[in-house]
Enzyme design. Structure first.
Site, PDB file in Angstrom:
ATOM      1  N   GLU A 359       0.734  -1.233  -0.113  1.00 53.22           N
ATOM      2  CA  GLU A 359      -0.094   0.133   0.227  1.00 53.22           C
ATOM      3  C   GLU A 359       0.942   1.618  -0.564  1.00 53.22           C
ATOM      4  O   GLU A 359       1.066   2.070   0.966  1.00 53.22           O
ATOM      5  CB  GLU A 359      -1.010   0.650   1.050  1.00 53.22           C
ATOM      6  CG  GLU A 359      -2.271  -1.076   1.013  1.00 53.22           C
ATOM      7  CD  GLU A 359      -3.393  -0.505   1.956  1.00 53.22           C
ATOM      8  OE1 GLU A 359      -3.954  -1.604   1.753  1.00 53.22           O
ATOM      9  OE2 GLU A 359      -2.918  -0.628   2.919  1.00 53.22           O
ATOM     10  N   GLU A 464      -6.510  -8.721  -0.278  1.00 53.22           N
ATOM     11  CA  GLU A 464      -6.769  -8.244   0.908  1.00 53.22           C
ATOM     12  C   GLU A 464      -8.612  -7.677   0.698  1.00 53.22           C
ATOM     13  O   GLU A 464      -8.276  -6.484  -0.217  1.00 53.22           O
ATOM     14  CB  GLU A 464      -6.019  -6.606   1.958  1.00 53.22           C
ATOM     15  CG  GLU A 464      -4.890  -6.908   2.283  1.00 53.22           C
ATOM     16  CD  GLU A 464      -4.218  -5.878   3.336  1.00 53.22           C
ATOM     17  OE1 GLU A 464      -5.457  -5.045   3.721  1.00 53.22           O
ATOM     18  OE2 GLU A 464      -2.729  -5.439   3.046  1.00 53.22           O
TER      19      GLU A 464
END
Length: 523
Positions: A359, A464
């Site tokens: 991320e 995720e």
């Protein structure tokens, strides 16, 4: 012994048949060995909150930290009771501290650096530290300023809370005096009044404190407990939170892989930089042994990079500033972590992939810098493994979801990681009905995934996702339908998917709880 005689034509025909058989065998072998074949797609769970701390996953880890309200990265906003206005770093930093703001935002917020449970530095919007104007000869006027980029003795403060009202505080400076507001433009550290007289609204040294932000990550917990307690607290957590029995559960539940978040400091074990403590590498070693024993593949995920790639607690940030990738040294340090991890586990049959960075947040991390790093990280993996997939996380933010395709297509065994939550934006905050959420998965997420899975695209991992949403008081059957819709769509991802996370005090975030209680079935 029989003797056979063949014509030239027969020999040629036999040769063609043999070649055809070999070609089909090779093609079939390639097909069944591809992880993105339907029966081999990754069905994984993240081991979040284990080797990289996230306080919301297991809040009890922080319970015994002394003065735990004041951890690194805690944001304070301070309102003078006498003038009724907030302290502010004028211009965001680089000059004086004033007390003339009627409302509080970035310039009026001060981020803590914890020295110990009583002493702190205060960092302002432009990253300077609050201190005293000591003058050229060290004998300044004690005016409070924010000019130093590196904290020293004059940037140390103590926060004293009222025993009757903990939101009322005084701030003691390094010269032994308390800060006071003499006027909206004059804040000094020279209060010599009688502090024992109370905490009334006429006292220029009293502030109403508001905590506007907190972090509960690896830096906060290790620096919070300090060098004496942190090693035993963390080793106890690592050795009990994830154990071999969890890998047995994973294997029997229909999962075939784990994605394990790690922090950059793991490469320095057993002597990581302070305040991090030793032991996470030993825990990762155990995970590989358990994975191999129970037929589980491992994705190593660099979740926290030096300087923080997104400013969030799960990136190991000290104070919420995003500073990864701003220097070549910073990038090379991260490449060294990837090389260390790959070299250590390249020979393990459990290793399936190395994820170079989790991320990175746009625009703080530029495409240029993340591309530069991904190229170097890929080369570091390939120095030690020709079989491990190399996963590159998409940047978060307003970006083209295919921006990494040109880079990835130049690699062998590349994977792009995307994260799909029905949370964390205004779009989902207003999406409060069951059908709306399920329709979004079946339509919007399906379209997004289809755009990423063209014939010339790299493999895609939904790294995720979770069966949680903004729907209030949803029934078990509604959660089951929501989870099933995601499994159906994300099951088409060409590399696979990974649920966040195995264990969590928030039940729907815990895949273990969801499986054990019949919300999700993978068999």
């Amino acid at each position: 012994m029989a003797i056979f005689s063949f014509s030239s034509r027969q020999i040629i025909l036999i040769f063609i048949i043999i070649l055809s058989f070999n070609f089909l065998s090779i093609s079939h072998g390639r097909k069944i060995s591809k992880v993105n074949d339907e029966s081999f797609r990754i069905r994984a769970v993240n081991l979040g909150g284990w080797l990289v701390t996230e306080g919301w996953i297991k809040p009890s880890l922080f319970d015994s930290i002394p003065n735990k309200d004041f951890l690194d990265g805690t944001e304070l906003q301070l309102k003078s009771v006498r003038v009724g206005k907030y302290l502010c770093a004028e211009l965001g930093g680089g000059t004086i501290i004033v007390a003339n703001r009627t409302s509080a935002s970035g310039w009026e917020s001060f981020k803590l650096w914890r020295i110990n449970e009583k002493s702190f530095n205060l960092r302002v919007f432009n990253k300077q530290f609050v201190g005293l104007n000591m003058g050229a000869a060290g004998n300044g006027n004690n005016q409070v300023v924010a000019v130093e980029n590196t904290p020293g003795n004059s940037e140390i403060f103590e926060i004293v809370r009222s025993s009757d009202d903990p939101d009322r505080v005084r701030i003691k400076a390094s010269n032994g005096y308390f800060l006071q507001v003499k006027g909206e433009e004059v804040v000094t550290a020279d209060f010599i009044g009688n502090i024992s007289s109370g905490w009334g609204n006429d006292d220029p040294s009293v502030f109403v404190m508001r905590i506007s932000g907190r972090l509960q990550g690896e830096f906060q917990i290790t620096n919070g407990y300090g060098p004496n307690l942190a090693p035993q607290i963390m080793k106890q957590h690592w050795s009990t939170y994830i154990v071999e029995e969890d890998f047995k559960f994973i294997a029997k539940s229909g999962l075939n892989a784990v994605r394990i978040p790690v922090g950059w400091w793991i490469a320095s074990d057993p002597s990581p930089p302070k305040p991090f403590v030793a032991g996470s590498l030993e825990a990762l070693d155990d995970a590989f042994l358990w994975a191999q024993k129970h037929g589980i593949k491992v994705i190593i995920d660099l979740h926290a990079a030096p300087g923080s790639q997104n400013g969030w607690e799960h990136s190991g940030s000290r104070d919420g500033f995003q500073e990864w990738g701003q220097t070549d040294d910073n990038i090379q340090q991260t490449v060294a972590v990837i090389e260390f991890l790959t070299a250590r586990y390249a020979k393990s049959p459990a290793l399936i992939a190395v994820e170079l960075l989790n991320e990175p947040l746009s625009p703080g991390v530029s495409l240029e810098n993340v591309t530069k790093y991904y190229k170097a990280g890929y080369d570091a993996v390939r120095k030690h493994s020709s079989t491990a997939y190399v996963i590159m996380s998409n940047r978060l933010g307003n970006i083209d979801s295919r921006e990494l395709f040109p880079l990835a297509n130049a690699f062998t065994k590349p994977v792009i990681d995307v994260h799909y939550y029905n949370l964390f934006s205004d779009v989902f905050n207003s999406m409060t009905t069951v059908e709306h959420n399920i329709q979004f998965i079946q339509t919007n997420r399906s379209q997004q995934l289809n755009r990423l899975t063209s014939s010339n695209a790299p493999l895609i991992l939904v790294g995720e996702w979770v069966a949680e949403w903004q729907v209030q008081n949803a029934t078990k059957e509604e959660y089951q339908r929501f989870a099933k819709a995601q499994l159906q769509v994300y099951g088409r991802a060409t590399f696979g998917w990974a649920y966040w996370t195995l264990k969590n005090v928030n039940r729907h975030w815990s895949l273990q709880w969801m499986i054990q209680n019949g919300y999700i079935s993978l068999l």
